[in-house]
Design a protein around this motif. Structure first.
Motif, PDB file in Angstrom:
ATOM      1  N   ALA A 358     -18.892 -28.058 -73.159  1.00 45.42           N
ATOM      2  CA  ALA A 358     -17.793 -28.881 -73.682  1.00 45.42           C
ATOM      3  C   ALA A 358     -17.505 -28.524 -75.136  1.00 45.42           C
ATOM      4  O   ALA A 358     -16.345 -28.456 -75.552  1.00 45.42           O
ATOM      5  CB  ALA A 358     -18.148 -30.362 -73.555  1.00 45.42           C
ATOM      6  N   HIS A 359     -18.566 -28.296 -75.923  1.00 43.66           N
ATOM      7  CA  HIS A 359     -18.388 -27.936 -77.327  1.00 43.66           C
ATOM      8  C   HIS A 359     -17.681 -26.589 -77.444  1.00 43.66           C
ATOM      9  O   HIS A 359     -16.778 -26.416 -78.262  1.00 43.66           O
ATOM     10  CB  HIS A 359     -19.750 -27.896 -78.009  1.00 43.66           C
ATOM     11  N   ARG A 360     -18.078 -25.628 -76.594  1.00 43.87           N
ATOM     12  CA  ARG A 360     -17.443 -24.310 -76.627  1.00 43.87           C
ATOM     13  C   ARG A 360     -15.965 -24.418 -76.290  1.00 43.87           C
ATOM     14  O   ARG A 360     -15.113 -23.812 -76.936  1.00 43.87           O
ATOM     15  CB  ARG A 360     -18.126 -23.382 -75.622  1.00 43.87           C
ATOM     16  N   ASP A 361     -15.632 -25.220 -75.266  1.00 37.86           N
ATOM     17  CA  ASP A 361     -14.241 -25.353 -74.858  1.00 37.86           C
ATOM     18  C   ASP A 361     -13.406 -26.000 -75.957  1.00 37.86           C
ATOM     19  O   ASP A 361     -12.265 -25.601 -76.206  1.00 37.86           O
ATOM     20  CB  ASP A 361     -14.150 -26.178 -73.577  1.00 37.86           C
ATOM     21  N   ALA A 362     -13.967 -27.016 -76.620  1.00 37.12           N
ATOM     22  CA  ALA A 362     -13.239 -27.669 -77.709  1.00 37.12           C
ATOM     23  C   ALA A 362     -13.010 -26.693 -78.858  1.00 37.12           C
ATOM     24  O   ALA A 362     -11.922 -26.646 -79.447  1.00 37.12           O
ATOM     25  CB  ALA A 362     -14.011 -28.899 -78.193  1.00 37.12           C
ATOM     26  N   SER A 390     -11.045 -13.307 -76.122  1.00 38.16           N
ATOM     27  CA  SER A 390     -11.923 -12.166 -75.862  1.00 38.16           C
ATOM     28  C   SER A 390     -13.313 -12.371 -76.448  1.00 38.16           C
ATOM     29  O   SER A 390     -14.323 -12.091 -75.810  1.00 38.16           O
ATOM     30  CB  SER A 390     -11.288 -10.895 -76.425  1.00 38.16           C
ATOM     31  N   SER A 391     -13.377 -12.906 -77.664  1.00 36.70           N
ATOM     32  CA  SER A 391     -14.667 -13.066 -78.329  1.00 36.70           C
ATOM     33  C   SER A 391     -15.421 -14.301 -77.873  1.00 36.70           C
ATOM     34  O   SER A 391     -16.650 -14.322 -77.882  1.00 36.70           O
ATOM     35  CB  SER A 391     -14.472 -13.110 -79.848  1.00 36.70           C
ATOM     36  N   THR A 392     -14.691 -15.348 -77.443  1.00 31.94           N
ATOM     37  CA  THR A 392     -15.332 -16.611 -77.100  1.00 31.94           C
ATOM     38  C   THR A 392     -15.871 -16.611 -75.679  1.00 31.94           C
ATOM     39  O   THR A 392     -16.926 -17.198 -75.403  1.00 31.94           O
ATOM     40  CB  THR A 392     -14.347 -17.780 -77.276  1.00 31.94           C
ATOM     41  N   LEU A 393     -15.184 -15.970 -74.737  1.00 27.83           N
ATOM     42  CA  LEU A 393     -15.566 -16.114 -73.326  1.00 27.83           C
ATOM     43  C   LEU A 393     -16.978 -15.609 -72.986  1.00 27.83           C
ATOM     44  O   LEU A 393     -17.714 -16.376 -72.319  1.00 27.83           O
ATOM     45  CB  LEU A 393     -14.498 -15.470 -72.445  1.00 27.83           C
ATOM     46  N   GLU A 491     -20.120  -9.060 -68.192  1.00 32.87           N
ATOM     47  CA  GLU A 491     -21.129  -9.338 -67.166  1.00 32.87           C
ATOM     48  C   GLU A 491     -21.950 -10.574 -67.519  1.00 32.87           C
ATOM     49  O   GLU A 491     -22.382 -11.321 -66.642  1.00 32.87           O
ATOM     50  CB  GLU A 491     -22.043  -8.121 -66.992  1.00 32.87           C
ATOM     51  N   GLU A 492     -22.141 -10.834 -68.830  1.00 33.03           N
ATOM     52  CA  GLU A 492     -22.978 -11.950 -69.253  1.00 33.03           C
ATOM     53  C   GLU A 492     -22.214 -13.262 -69.366  1.00 33.03           C
ATOM     54  O   GLU A 492     -22.791 -14.306 -69.683  1.00 33.03           O
ATOM     55  CB  GLU A 492     -23.636 -11.648 -70.600  1.00 33.03           C
ATOM     56  N   ALA A 493     -20.905 -13.261 -69.099  1.00 36.24           N
ATOM     57  CA  ALA A 493     -20.109 -14.477 -69.244  1.00 36.24           C
ATOM     58  C   ALA A 493     -20.566 -15.546 -68.254  1.00 36.24           C
ATOM     59  O   ALA A 493     -20.854 -15.253 -67.096  1.00 36.24           O
ATOM     60  CB  ALA A 493     -18.630 -14.164 -69.040  1.00 36.24           C
ATOM     61  N   SER A 494     -20.625 -16.785 -68.727  1.00 38.45           N
ATOM     62  CA  SER A 494     -20.991 -17.922 -67.873  1.00 38.45           C
ATOM     63  C   SER A 494     -20.023 -19.057 -68.178  1.00 38.45           C
ATOM     64  O   SER A 494     -20.135 -19.731 -69.203  1.00 38.45           O
ATOM     65  CB  SER A 494     -22.435 -18.352 -68.141  1.00 38.45           C
ATOM     66  N   LEU A 495     -19.053 -19.284 -67.276  1.00 40.86           N
ATOM     67  CA  LEU A 495     -17.970 -20.218 -67.538  1.00 40.86           C
ATOM     68  C   LEU A 495     -17.839 -21.242 -66.426  1.00 40.86           C
ATOM     69  O   LEU A 495     -18.420 -21.096 -65.355  1.00 40.86           O
ATOM     70  CB  LEU A 495     -16.639 -19.461 -67.670  1.00 40.86           C
ATOM     71  N   ASP A 497     -14.685 -23.931 -64.478  1.00 40.81           N
ATOM     72  CA  ASP A 497     -13.241 -24.060 -64.285  1.00 40.81           C
ATOM     73  C   ASP A 497     -12.585 -24.743 -65.475  1.00 40.81           C
ATOM     74  O   ASP A 497     -11.440 -24.458 -65.815  1.00 40.81           O
ATOM     75  CB  ASP A 497     -12.951 -24.868 -63.014  1.00 40.81           C
ATOM     76  N   ARG A 498     -13.325 -25.680 -66.086  1.00 38.34           N
ATOM     77  CA  ARG A 498     -12.773 -26.427 -67.208  1.00 38.34           C
ATOM     78  C   ARG A 498     -12.368 -25.501 -68.347  1.00 38.34           C
ATOM     79  O   ARG A 498     -11.345 -25.708 -69.001  1.00 38.34           O
ATOM     80  CB  ARG A 498     -13.800 -27.439 -67.718  1.00 38.34           C
ATOM     81  N   THR A 499     -13.149 -24.452 -68.592  1.00 38.32           N
ATOM     82  CA  THR A 499     -12.820 -23.520 -69.664  1.00 38.32           C
ATOM     83  C   THR A 499     -11.437 -22.922 -69.446  1.00 38.32           C
ATOM     84  O   THR A 499     -10.629 -22.810 -70.376  1.00 38.32           O
ATOM     85  CB  THR A 499     -13.870 -22.401 -69.737  1.00 38.32           C
ATOM     86  N   GLY A 500     -11.143 -22.537 -68.201  1.00 39.93           N
ATOM     87  CA  GLY A 500      -9.844 -21.971 -67.899  1.00 39.93           C
ATOM     88  C   GLY A 500      -8.718 -22.956 -68.119  1.00 39.93           C
ATOM     89  O   GLY A 500      -7.655 -22.606 -68.655  1.00 39.93           O
ATOM     90  N   GLU A 501      -8.931 -24.233 -67.738  1.00 44.49           N
ATOM     91  CA  GLU A 501      -7.895 -25.242 -67.914  1.00 44.49           C
ATOM     92  C   GLU A 501      -7.639 -25.522 -69.391  1.00 44.49           C
ATOM     93  O   GLU A 501      -6.494 -25.669 -69.823  1.00 44.49           O
ATOM     94  CB  GLU A 501      -8.301 -26.534 -67.190  1.00 44.49           C
ATOM     95  N   VAL A 502      -8.716 -25.631 -70.179  1.00 46.93           N
ATOM     96  CA  VAL A 502      -8.571 -25.888 -71.613  1.00 46.93           C
ATOM     97  C   VAL A 502      -7.851 -24.726 -72.289  1.00 46.93           C
ATOM     98  O   VAL A 502      -6.919 -24.914 -73.080  1.00 46.93           O
ATOM     99  CB  VAL A 502      -9.947 -26.131 -72.259  1.00 46.93           C
ATOM    100  N   ALA A 503      -8.279 -23.502 -71.970  1.00 53.61           N
ATOM    101  CA  ALA A 503      -7.643 -22.332 -72.568  1.00 53.61           C
ATOM    102  C   ALA A 503      -6.180 -22.232 -72.154  1.00 53.61           C
ATOM    103  O   ALA A 503      -5.319 -21.887 -72.960  1.00 53.61           O
ATOM    104  CB  ALA A 503      -8.402 -21.068 -72.171  1.00 53.61           C
ATOM    105  N   SER A 504      -5.893 -22.539 -70.886  1.00 56.91           N
ATOM    106  CA  SER A 504      -4.522 -22.473 -70.396  1.00 56.91           C
ATOM    107  C   SER A 504      -3.616 -23.407 -71.181  1.00 56.91           C
ATOM    108  O   SER A 504      -2.499 -23.039 -71.583  1.00 56.91           O
ATOM    109  CB  SER A 504      -4.498 -22.830 -68.905  1.00 56.91           C
ATOM    110  N   ALA A 505      -4.088 -24.635 -71.434  1.00 58.74           N
ATOM    111  CA  ALA A 505      -3.281 -25.607 -72.178  1.00 58.74           C
ATOM    112  C   ALA A 505      -3.058 -25.147 -73.617  1.00 58.74           C
ATOM    113  O   ALA A 505      -1.942 -25.233 -74.149  1.00 58.74           O
ATOM    114  CB  ALA A 505      -3.965 -26.969 -72.156  1.00 58.74           C
ATOM    115  N   ALA A 506      -4.113 -24.665 -74.269  1.00 55.91           N
ATOM    116  CA  ALA A 506      -3.990 -24.232 -75.663  1.00 55.91           C
ATOM    117  C   ALA A 506      -3.109 -22.986 -75.781  1.00 55.91           C
ATOM    118  O   ALA A 506      -2.301 -22.871 -76.710  1.00 55.91           O
ATOM    119  CB  ALA A 506      -5.379 -23.959 -76.243  1.00 55.91           C
ATOM    120  N   LEU A 507      -3.251 -22.057 -74.835  1.00 57.24           N
ATOM    121  CA  LEU A 507      -2.425 -20.858 -74.861  1.00 57.24           C
ATOM    122  C   LEU A 507      -0.954 -21.190 -74.628  1.00 57.24           C
ATOM    123  O   LEU A 507      -0.066 -20.571 -75.223  1.00 57.24           O
ATOM    124  CB  LEU A 507      -2.912 -19.867 -73.799  1.00 57.24           C
TER     125      LEU A 507
END
Length: 536
Positions: A358-362, A390-393, A491-495, A497-507
């Motif tokens: 949650a902190h990362r998404d915010a 790119s850097s956060t995911l 390969e090391e990304a661990s996400l 669905d919420r991350t995608g929704e938050v990023a989609s809204a901000a983008l």
């Protein structure tokens, strides 16, 4: 007297389909200029507050907080450049348009350097004046929404951190109630809502019942139950999409669903709670305390809270296939987890994993919003936002596509990637996992995209370089999808669905800024043509 005038201004006029939310202040000692501005704008439904001096301008601005100021370059009692700076401090974000005589070139240049948005030469040309004011209102409105979004995200992040601590200290029987109450409290604070309710389907799925609420005179157990499809909340549940209503009385979707005299004001925002693609509840806010109807930024914040509630109620582990793209049609366990075992699976998670997500998404949303305010040139805004992703995911390659009305395809507008990575210049609108995100308007996360039957090798892979997971985030604007951002994950990304929704809204907010800027640039030619017509 002034308060009555302000109330009238806020209710009157319409700009771009919305009520006149930006108060227009006209500062000028020339009565002809003041009258001319009012006569030009009144037919457009735009009403002004005229003042005759710099001293009066400061006093009135303190009280009405104007969104747009038309300021004469020469005043008998004040230096217009100093006044420009003071007005900007009193009403942050207000758009100032200078009104100048032909000989005031140096003053105008200084004013533009100090933050004035535009200038109009006297005598005023009606078309030029209307265009300049309407563009200023749009710019002010965007800045207002952007600030609300940023403050709301910060409020949610802070409250979610406190809520996580309260949940950790709660007994089993308290957890589900505290979670629901915490989400309601966060919604009220972040959106400035007088009333908030969180409604959940009962176990048979027959009724929506209030789990937690704020601002109501009765307890949740005393509030009406609602059939799916009935009322505004039931409509949002069956619609399965976030919904914002500016004025219920004039909205054909909901005006027959609202109980008369139940709410002060007719603006609502609602976000369905969804697990495994099925709605199981609704988060509703009403009675805006800001004096303005809920807008797109409120919908973004409400969606963020709805996803956080769902993630906390359906954490990874026991229900890890929630929202899966594998086509699993198993019934979502919507209400069963809402008893004392709701958060049992949190006990088996690595400590702090949910809070960290949650902190990362915010932080991700805040960084994208910061890109909007720090940059002005469109390509720089897009490049900065894509770079943040790119850097956060993290991701090996991130690309932003917007729909091209001429070709009917998605055209790449910005891209960032590692060595040897490149994405495709154009994509079809309706193929593969990428096209699915555009079609549904929902973020799509697939860590093994090649295993998904909707995967299209010619669409869902980069032009150059190997790929692992794929995250597609639709770009929305004015109720429609106009593009997509896709990230080929490291390969090391661990996400989640919420991350995608938050990023989609901000983008989507970032792209709105770009489109506004491009629109403003395009309007320069209109203004130039109007000025040529006026001088001719």
């Amino acid at each position: 007297m002034i308060r009555g005038q302000v109330a009238g201004l806020r209710c009157g006029g319409r700009v771009g389909g919305q009520g006149q939310d930006a108060i227009i202040l006209v500062v000028g000692h020339d009565e002809n200029v003041r009258r001319s501005v009012q006569e030009i704008l009144a037919p457009e439904g735009l009403f002004c507050r005229p003042v005759t001096s710099g001293t009066m301008a400061l006093e009135v601005a303190e009280q009405i907080q104007p969104g747009v100021v038309l300021l004469e370059s020469r005043l008998p009692d004040a230096n217009s450049l100093d006044l420009l700076i003071l007005l900007g401090r009193i009403s942050p974000g207000c758009q100032i348009i200078m009104l100048s005589d032909a000989q005031d070139h140096e003053v105008i240049l200084d004013a533009l350097e100090k933050g004035a948005r535009d200038y109009l030469a006297k005598p005023l040309h009606p078309r030029e004046t209307r265009l300049a004011v309407q563009r200023a209102i749009e710019a002010w409105r965007f800045r207002r929404d952007e600030n609300r979004l940023r403050e709301g995200v910060r409020e949610i992040a802070e409250r979610w951190e406190l809520l996580a601590g309260r949940l950790a200290e709660s007994g089993e029987e308290e957890r589900s109630s505290r979670l629901a109450e915490g989400v309601v409290e966060a919604a009220a604070a972040a959106l400035g809502a007088g009333k908030v309710s969180l409604m959940l389907l009962d176990e048979p799925g027959n009724w929506l019942r209030v789990k937690a609420c704020s601002g109501h005179s009765v307890s949740p157990s005393e509030m009406d139950v609602i059939l799916p499809g009935e009322g505004v909340a039931g409509f949002a549940l069956t619609l399965s999409e976030p919904l914002v209503v500016v004025d219920a009385a004039n909205d054909c979707r909901v005006r027959h669903r609202v109980v008369p005299d139940r709410y002060r004001g007719g603006s609502f925002a609602l976000a369905p709670l969804v697990a495994k693609g099925r709605p199981f509840g609704v988060l509703c806010v009403s009675e805006s305390l800001t004096g303005q109807p809920f807008g797109e930024e409120a919908l973004v914040l409400l969606r963020l809270l709805a996803h956080q509630f769902t993630v906390a109620g359906f954490p990874p582990g026991k229900n890890s296939d929630r929202g899966s793209t594998s086509g699993d049609e198993t019934e979502p366990i919507a209400v069963a987890p809402l008893d004392e075992t709701w958060l049992d699976t949190l006990d088996v998670l690595p400590k702090g994993e949910s809070e960290a997500g949650a902190h990362r998404d915010a932080e991700l949303a805040q960084e994208i919003c910061r890109a909007v305010t720090d940059e002005l040139e469109p390509q720089q805004v897009l490049a900065r936002a894509v770079g943040v992703l790119s850097s956060t995911l993290p991701a090996d390659l991130v690309s932003l596509y917007l729909a091209d009305p001429n070709s009917g395809e998605l055209k790449c507008e910005s891209m960032t990637g590692g060595v040897g990575m490149a994405d495709r210049g154009r994509l079809p609108l309706n193929r593969g996992l990428t096209g699915r995100a555009v079609e549904t308007g929902a973020a799509l996360l697939q860590m093994e995209p090649r295993q998904d039957p909707r995967f299209d090798l010619e669409v869902d892979t980069p032009l150059e370089g190997a790929s692992w997971g794929l995250l597609c985030m639709p770009i929305s604007f004015r109720g429609g999808v106009i593009g997509v951002v896709r990230a080929f994950l490291s390969e090391e990304a661990s996400l989640s669905d919420r991350t995608g929704e938050v990023a989609s809204a901000a983008l989507s907010a970032a792209v709105r800024n770009v489109l506004l800027y491009r629109s403003l640039v395009a309007s320069i030619e209109e203004l130039a043509a109007a000025r040529r017509d006026g001088s001719g």
